[in-house]
Enzyme design. Structure first.
Site, PDB file in Angstrom:
ATOM      1  N   SER A 167       0.882  -1.302  -0.016  1.00  0.00           N
ATOM      2  CA  SER A 167       0.188  -0.047  -0.002  1.00  0.00           C
ATOM      3  C   SER A 167       0.984   1.345   0.127  1.00  0.00           C
ATOM      4  O   SER A 167       1.548   1.371  -0.883  1.00  0.00           O
ATOM      5  CB  SER A 167      -1.024  -0.087   1.113  1.00  0.00           C
ATOM      6  OG  SER A 167      -1.996   0.929   1.082  1.00  0.00           O
ATOM      7  N   HIS A 196      -4.897  -0.592  -4.066  1.00  0.00           N
ATOM      8  CA  HIS A 196      -6.386  -0.736  -3.814  1.00  0.00           C
ATOM      9  C   HIS A 196      -7.327  -0.150  -4.733  1.00  0.00           C
ATOM     10  O   HIS A 196      -8.577   0.324  -4.683  1.00  0.00           O
ATOM     11  CB  HIS A 196      -6.759   0.179  -2.322  1.00  0.00           C
ATOM     12  CG  HIS A 196      -5.754  -0.037  -1.272  1.00  0.00           C
ATOM     13  ND1 HIS A 196      -5.712  -1.094  -0.515  1.00  0.00           N
ATOM     14  CD2 HIS A 196      -4.928   0.688  -0.812  1.00  0.00           C
ATOM     15  CE1 HIS A 196      -4.825  -1.116   0.441  1.00  0.00           C
ATOM     16  NE2 HIS A 196      -4.198   0.057   0.395  1.00  0.00           N
ATOM     17  N   ASP A 256      -4.566   8.331  -0.297  1.00  0.00           N
ATOM     18  CA  ASP A 256      -4.599   8.758   1.042  1.00  0.00           C
ATOM     19  C   ASP A 256      -4.943  10.317   1.253  1.00  0.00           C
ATOM     20  O   ASP A 256      -4.627  11.042   0.491  1.00  0.00           O
ATOM     21  CB  ASP A 256      -3.284   8.803   2.097  1.00  0.00           C
ATOM     22  CG  ASP A 256      -3.134   7.008   1.876  1.00  0.00           C
ATOM     23  OD1 ASP A 256      -3.925   6.365   1.734  1.00  0.00           O
ATOM     24  OD2 ASP A 256      -1.769   6.555   2.000  1.00  0.00           O
TER      25      ASP A 256
END
EC number: 3.4.13.21
Length: 240
Positions: free
Chosen positions: A125, A162, A140
């Site tokens: 990630s 993701h 983010d």
């Protein structure tokens, strides 16, 4: 000079229906065993509680035969990196992680060790985001302000971990993930690889391959897109 890269870039550490890192166990074991790794140096700076985060990773990897040490516990972080058998940069907030790496002056040592000396690198990630040329394509919130969005550049393209497909029939009127990534491509003219959950990129020297049981979506530099199947050869993305 050919790169000595030995990377595993995961979309995430968790996958529905699996324990922590369980979906990537075979990939991690292949990487670590290929370099005779017994102890992994974990970089926990993407989350606030470094001890707890390191313990989570240790609990996952120790039963598979790998010890885990936290970089935050080392009095000389750069020396610890130089003595490491492998590093694992965990997920969390990409902005916090990159700011920490800048503040601790760890970007250059990591880049040198991975690209020139072949230090095995695992990213998940946020740890995958910082392994790319920049963090522009993270999902983010910018809760911290790094000096630059430029990152480790262990690979010369961007990744969106993701990655989620647009929801058919959705009444949501905000931007989709695709629209945001297409906007990045329009401004920068650089490719982005959308990594769906459970997928990863394995890089060995000048070769790269897509791992996992789902497709990845490539947002091409010319504005087009392409679905890439599991085991697709991604070597072309390493060409600068």
């Amino acid at each position: 000079m050919a790169s000595a890269r030995n990377l595993l870039l995961l979309s995430s550490s968790r996958l529905h229906g699996h324990g922590y890192l369980e979906h990537a166990r075979g990939q991690l074991e292949d990487l670590f065993k290929s370099a005779n790794v017994k102890t992994v140096l974990f970089v926990p700076y993407a989350l606030r509680d470094h001890d707890k985060y390191t313990a989570t990773v240790r609990d996952a990897l120790q039963p598979w035969g790998f010890n885990v040490e936290g970089l935050h516990t080392k009095p000389d972080r750069e020396q610890a990196l130089r003595e490491a058998q492998a590093i694992f940069v965990g997920g969390g907030n990409t902005f916090v992680l990159l700011r920490s790496l800048y503040e601790m002056k760890l970007l250059d040592p990591i880049r040198e060790l991975v690209l020139q000396r072949g230090l095995p690198y695992v990213g998940s990630s946020a740890g995958t985001n910082v392994a790319t040329r920049s963090i522009h394509t993270t999902n983010d919130m910018p809760v911290a302000y790094p000096p630059s969005f430029e990152a480790l550049a262990l690979v010369p393209f961007n990744i969106n971990p993701h990655y989620l497909d647009p929801e058919a029939g959705s009444r949501h009127k905000g931007e989709t993930r695709d629209e945001r990534l297409e906007e990045f491509v329009a401004y920068h003219g650089l490719p982005v690889l959308g990594l769906r959950e459970g997928t990863s990129v394995r890089v060995q020297g000048e070769k790269a391959i897509l791992l996992g049981d789902r497709n990845a979506k490539l947002f091409k530099a010319d504005g087009g897109t392409e679905e890439l199947a599991p085991l697709a050869d991604l070597t072309f993305l390493l060409q600068k």
